[in-house]
Design a protein around this motif. Structure first.
Motif, PDB file in Angstrom:
ATOM      1  N   GLY A 268       0.806  -1.219   0.000  1.00  0.00           N
ATOM      2  CA  GLY A 268       0.000   0.000   0.000  1.00  0.00           C
ATOM      3  C   GLY A 268       0.835   1.263   0.000  1.00  0.00           C
ATOM      4  O   GLY A 268       0.436   2.290  -0.580  1.00  0.00           O
ATOM      5  N   VAL A 269       2.000   1.226   0.647  1.00  0.00           N
ATOM      6  CA  VAL A 269       2.885   2.395   0.642  1.00  0.00           C
ATOM      7  C   VAL A 269       3.360   2.680  -0.780  1.00  0.00           C
ATOM      8  O   VAL A 269       3.356   3.833  -1.234  1.00  0.00           O
ATOM      9  N   VAL A 270       3.755   1.648  -1.492  1.00  0.00           N
ATOM     10  CA  VAL A 270       4.201   1.843  -2.877  1.00  0.00           C
ATOM     11  C   VAL A 270       3.057   2.379  -3.720  1.00  0.00           C
ATOM     12  O   VAL A 270       3.231   3.307  -4.527  1.00  0.00           O
ATOM     13  N   GLU A 271       1.868   1.815  -3.546  1.00  0.00           N
ATOM     14  CA  GLU A 271       0.713   2.278  -4.314  1.00  0.00           C
ATOM     15  C   GLU A 271       0.401   3.744  -4.033  1.00  0.00           C
ATOM     16  O   GLU A 271       0.057   4.513  -4.943  1.00  0.00           O
ATOM     17  N   LYS A 272       0.555   4.157  -2.789  1.00  0.00           N
ATOM     18  CA  LYS A 272       0.270   5.546  -2.415  1.00  0.00           C
ATOM     19  C   LYS A 272       1.267   6.496  -3.073  1.00  0.00           C
ATOM     20  O   LYS A 272       0.883   7.568  -3.575  1.00  0.00           O
ATOM     21  N   TYR A 273       2.530   6.127  -3.080  1.00  0.00           N
ATOM     22  CA  TYR A 273       3.527   6.960  -3.753  1.00  0.00           C
ATOM     23  C   TYR A 273       3.224   7.087  -5.242  1.00  0.00           C
ATOM     24  O   TYR A 273       3.333   8.176  -5.826  1.00  0.00           O
ATOM     25  N   ARG A 274       2.842   5.991  -5.855  1.00  0.00           N
ATOM     26  CA  ARG A 274       2.520   6.046  -7.283  1.00  0.00           C
ATOM     27  C   ARG A 274       1.308   6.941  -7.520  1.00  0.00           C
ATOM     28  O   ARG A 274       1.277   7.739  -8.465  1.00  0.00           O
ATOM     29  N   ALA A 275       0.307   6.853  -6.642  1.00  0.00           N
ATOM     30  CA  ALA A 275      -0.897   7.679  -6.800  1.00  0.00           C
ATOM     31  C   ALA A 275      -0.580   9.166  -6.630  1.00  0.00           C
ATOM     32  O   ALA A 275      -1.178  10.020  -7.299  1.00  0.00           O
ATOM     33  N   LEU A 276       0.369   9.471  -5.743  1.00  0.00           N
ATOM     34  CA  LEU A 276       0.738  10.868  -5.495  1.00  0.00           C
ATOM     35  C   LEU A 276       1.694  11.418  -6.545  1.00  0.00           C
ATOM     36  O   LEU A 276       1.936  12.632  -6.599  1.00  0.00           O
ATOM     37  N   GLY A 277       2.287  10.546  -7.336  1.00  0.00           N
ATOM     38  CA  GLY A 277       3.270  11.003  -8.302  1.00  0.00           C
ATOM     39  C   GLY A 277       4.600  11.373  -7.685  1.00  0.00           C
ATOM     40  O   GLY A 277       5.342  12.174  -8.254  1.00  0.00           O
ATOM     41  N   VAL A 278       4.901  10.799  -6.521  1.00  0.00           N
ATOM     42  CA  VAL A 278       6.190  11.036  -5.869  1.00  0.00           C
ATOM     43  C   VAL A 278       7.103   9.848  -6.188  1.00  0.00           C
ATOM     44  O   VAL A 278       6.726   8.700  -5.968  1.00  0.00           O
ATOM     45  N   PRO A 279       8.303  10.093  -6.693  1.00  0.00           N
ATOM     46  CA  PRO A 279       9.182   8.987  -7.091  1.00  0.00           C
ATOM     47  C   PRO A 279       9.535   8.069  -5.928  1.00  0.00           C
ATOM     48  O   PRO A 279       9.708   8.506  -4.790  1.00  0.00           O
ATOM     49  N   LEU A 280       9.657   6.783  -6.237  1.00  0.00           N
ATOM     50  CA  LEU A 280      10.029   5.763  -5.251  1.00  0.00           C
ATOM     51  C   LEU A 280      10.588   4.556  -5.987  1.00  0.00           C
ATOM     52  O   LEU A 280      10.050   4.150  -7.020  1.00  0.00           O
ATOM     53  N   ASP A 281      11.672   3.989  -5.449  1.00  0.00           N
ATOM     54  CA  ASP A 281      12.245   2.775  -6.032  1.00  0.00           C
ATOM     55  C   ASP A 281      12.359   1.626  -5.053  1.00  0.00           C
ATOM     56  O   ASP A 281      12.376   0.475  -5.465  1.00  0.00           O
ATOM     57  N   GLY A 282      12.478   1.914  -3.754  1.00  0.00           N
ATOM     58  CA  GLY A 282      12.702   0.845  -2.798  1.00  0.00           C
ATOM     59  C   GLY A 282      11.747   0.905  -1.627  1.00  0.00           C
ATOM     60  O   GLY A 282      11.455   1.973  -1.094  1.00  0.00           O
ATOM     61  N   ILE A 283      11.242  -0.262  -1.221  1.00  0.00           N
ATOM     62  CA  ILE A 283      10.416  -0.390  -0.022  1.00  0.00           C
ATOM     63  C   ILE A 283      11.086  -1.432   0.872  1.00  0.00           C
ATOM     64  O   ILE A 283      11.565  -2.463   0.396  1.00  0.00           O
ATOM     65  N   VAL A 284      11.140  -1.149   2.179  1.00  0.00           N
ATOM     66  CA  VAL A 284      11.877  -2.002   3.114  1.00  0.00           C
ATOM     67  C   VAL A 284      10.911  -2.702   4.053  1.00  0.00           C
ATOM     68  O   VAL A 284      10.047  -2.061   4.667  1.00  0.00           O
TER      69      VAL A 284
END
Length: 797
Positions: A268-284
């Motif tokens: 869900g954290v990755v999905e939220k970043y994608r929805a906000l348009g904020v770049p993200l590559d790694g989830i821990v």
């Protein structure tokens, strides 16, 4: 005393030869010589013309030591020998070594006789002692440093020091402190003290001392960098191993916290970043995915009911164009299969570690068979899922029992006391080597909180442990990082915002005081090798700080986006680390050794060859005397900080394009969304497109920014981004040269090729000019478009 230069030594040996009885006190060999005094044996071994090993031990007690750190065998090349007035000399083309025949005292000089380093007379001491019933010694060696000589390195010690003259440092692995026994001199040499026991370094009027608790010999290496810090680091990596290239995606933004409690929360954290348009590559994924029963501690399996489909979780993360890292430990609960197998083979230590229960034990990573068992369960339970990276926590390992009894544990290499500091080296090495054996398609990436000399070869990224969320702690991260880098380990990062808020911020991410601290810490993190948000209690996701349009959200988003624009620059610098023993986090003395004002400057640093970085490390907009009284941020008056621009270069404000002379201190305004950044004149800076994840827009034009005021160059590196084909030559480089007088940028012929390489591409070339507002600029800044097909092209600006 006058010595002949090495080129004249052989011709004069006949004239200088001592009587036969005296000559028998030393023996020449292809790598150096062995000299024996009344009580001491001294061996000099050249590993290269610039790397010299000194081995000392009591006469008749040859240790037969095998180094855990050094990979390269002795390979001296031509050596020349001579002696005069009771001193023996052996010299390569670049390094002279002189040994006193009576005392065994060793001195080092450069090729033309310039002094580098000398041992103190009588500086070697061996104090007999017993270790688990075996006769050994406490070993000490004292050196004489030159007046005014600065010394650096020694690992990561969060005491605020950069220059360790006049200081004492305990080299003993523990949380927050990383022991790396490399002393890096501002004169352009280093000493690698090859001992793995607890060691005290101290510098005072009596000299600089390494004092180790256990050792069969004095064993150290002189690394002659031939006057440069980069030369020192290159010699260190040559001796102990080069740093492999990380996957390109690891340079993007990482999100973490202690801890995500279900796979739905993680995805869900990755999905939220994608929805906000904020770049993200790694989830821990932090601990307890194995469950909350400590008997199953670090089971290396998803026993927690919050993770019913771990394969589905990893697949979803990958489908969102992100990657996943997972926490693993060197300890196991008693009901895990790994514990039971390791215990049956007597491969567990008997000391208390986290989580403070006698039913969790650390495994003996010094035993190669134990490392095989560790990987077996890691591979079966996690790697097979497609997990992308490892978070190897507590690789000190973190011990909670009395240290004297812990040290009596027996390892495969003797007592834990004898080898304790090398535990992170062998533990990370086991995972690195096993993954390389299993797969060449996925590069190894290990985040770990401890390190030792040589560990850069294990694809490790060190983090500064569970630091407190305080401004003074943030300030100390800078010299701590630079010290580790000067010790030869290139990859470092810290928890953005600090790990422990310690109740200082009752409103968490909504607290203005924490928002300011976190925002400034994140700006600093954008200019470290890994940009990673993590912490306890207070959530760290960007949307926890407010919505887009709020100052905290927007300031953070700005630097995450900047990080992604810098990816071509970052990845090329990472290649320089791998291919040329380079350094990304650069203390200012590395680049400006002639400027005395930077000798002990731990508040600024170079990030690669282009950027001068001055993090903001004090609160400016939220002043809260009482943590229980909420105070809103006040931006009524823009604050600022002093920035020293080193002498020997011209500088350009990254944000405005305004040129500045070096050798001066300037006051730079620091609104909350700006950290002072200056670019060295002559820099050629490649910038990538705005994107949501690494590789999203690989076909987009690259922006090439040229900073006038000096000649310069940059080599752009590209490859397949996440496999080891680059080791077989599958990569390409483009050298870009700037001629300042001619106002011409030359893009040279592309060198090399790799599968999937773009045969042609577009570059937007911009000459940075304050008059036209082309500092960091907008996307529509004046530019010359260049169609590049791999052949040399010149661009007039």
């Amino acid at each position: 005393m006058r010595f002949l230069p090495p080129t004249a030594l052989l011709a004069t040996l006949g004239l200088l030869a001592a009587p036969r009885a005296q000559a028998q006190q030393y023996q020449k060999n292809p790598a150096g010589l062995t000299l024996t005094t009344d009580s001491l044996t001294v061996e000099i071994q050249f590993y290269t013309p610039e790397i010299v090993r000194v081995l000392k031990f009591p006469k008749g007690h040859e240790p037969g030591k095998k180094s855990l750190v050094v990979l390269q065998p002795p390979a001296a090349g031509p050596l020349k020998y001579g002696e005069q007035r009771g001193t023996v000399q052996v010299a390569s083309a670049s390094t002279q070594v002189r040994i006193n025949r009576q005392t065994g005292q060793v001195s080092f000089l450069a090729a033309k006789g310039q002094p580098l380093l000398s041992e103190q007379a009588g500086g070697a001491r061996f104090t007999p002692k017993k270790d688990l019933g075996t006769a050994t010694y406490r070993v000490r060696q004292r050196f004489q440093l030159a007046p005014g000589e600065a010394v650096y390195g020694l690992g990561q010690h969060q005491n605020g020091h950069l220059n360790y003259r006049g200081q004492q440092v305990l080299l003993k692995q523990k949380s927050l402190d990383i022991a790396v026994p490399v002393l890096h001199s501002g004169k352009g040499y280093a000493v690698l003290w090859d001992n793995y026991s607890t060691t005290q370094f101290a510098d005072n009027a009596a000299g600089a001392l390494f004092d180790s608790e256990i050792g069969d010999c004095v064993d150290y290496y002189l690394l002659n960098g031939q006057g440069t810090a980069d030369g020192v680091v290159a010699r260190y990596r040559q001796l102990t191993g080069q740093a492999p290239l990380f996957p390109r995606w690891t340079l993007g933004f990482w999100q973490s916290k202690e801890r995500y409690r279900s796979q739905n929360e993680t995805v869900g954290v990755v999905e939220k970043y994608r929805a906000l348009g904020v770049p993200l590559d790694g989830i821990v994924q932090d601990w307890q995915y194995w469950g909350e029963d400590n008997d199953f501690w670090n089971d290396m399996a998803f026993n927690n009911p919050g993770f019913p489909d771990p394969q589905g979780m990893v697949d979803k993360v990958h489908a969102l164009h992100a990657h996943q890292m997972i926490s693993i430990w060197p300890s196991f609960g008693r009901k895990t299969k790994a514990y039971q197998e390791l215990a049956s083979k007597d491969m567990l230590f008997d000391f208390i570690t986290w989580p403070r229960t006698p039913h969790v034990k650390v495994y003996d990573a010094f035993d190669p068979a134990a490392r095989d068992i560790y990987w077996k369960y890691l591979n079966q339970g996690i790697f097979r899922l497609g997990m992308d990276a490892w978070w190897m926590d507590a690789t000190e390992p973190d011990q909670l029992a009395p240290f004297d009894t812990d040290d009596d544990n027996e390892t495969a290499l003797g007592s834990f006391r004898r080898v304790r500091n090398a535990y992170p080296l062998v533990a990370t090495g086991g995972v690195y080597q096993h993954q390389r054996q299993v797969s060449e398609a996925k590069r190894v990436f290990i985040l770990t909180r401890s390190a030792f000399a040589g560990q850069q070869r294990n694809a490790t990224m060190v983090w500064s442990s569970d630091v407190d969320s305080r401004w003074d702690v943030l300030a100390k991260q800078i010299p701590a990082a630079l010290s580790l880098s000067l010790a030869g380990l290139p990859h470092w990062n810290s928890d953005i915002g600090g790990f422990f808020p310690n109740g200082e911020y009752p409103k968490g991410a909504k607290d203005p005081a924490f928002q300011e601290l976190f925002t400034r810490w994140q700006q600093f993190a954008a200019f470290t090798p890994m940009m990673r948000a993590h912490g306890e209690a207070t959530p760290r996701e960007i949307y926890q700080f407010g919505e887009r349009g709020s100052w905290a959200f927007d300031a953070q988003a700005k630097f995450i986006d900047l990080r992604y624009r810098l990816l071509p620059y970052l990845y090329s610098n990472m290649w320089a680390v791998t291919s040329r023993a380079g350094t990304v986090l650069r203390a200012l003395p590395m680049d400006f050794p002639q400027d005395p004002k930077v000798t002990d400057m731990g508040s600024e640093y170079m990030f690669g060859p282009a950027f001068l970085v001055r993090p903001v490390t004090e609160a400016q907009y939220v002043n809260r005397p009482d943590k229980n009284v909420p105070v809103p941020a006040s931006f009524a008056q823009t604050k600022g900080v002093d920035v020293y621009l080193p002498a020997g270069a011209k500088w350009v404000d990254f944000w405005t394009g305004q040129p500045q002379a070096g050798g001066q201190t300037v006051q730079r305004e620091t609104p909350i969304d700006l950290m002072p950044l200056y670019v060295r004149a002559g820099s050629v800076l490649p910038l990538g497109p705005h994107q949501q994840y690494t590789g999203e827009k690989d076909g987009a034009p690259l922006e090439i920014r040229v900073y006038p005021g000096a000649d310069g160059e940059f080599t752009l590196y590209e490859d397949e981004n996440d496999n080891y084909n680059y080791e077989k030559g599958a990569y390409a480089t483009i050298r870009m040269r700037w001629n300042d007088r001619a106002r011409q940028l030359t893009l040279e012929n592309r060198a090399g090729t790799f599968p999937g390489m773009q045969a042609s591409r577009t570059f937007r070339v911009i000459l940075v000019d304050a008059q036209h507002g082309t500092g960091v600029g907008a996307d529509d800044a004046p530019a010359k478009e260049v169609a590049y097909t791999g052949k040399q092209v010149a661009v007039k600006l």
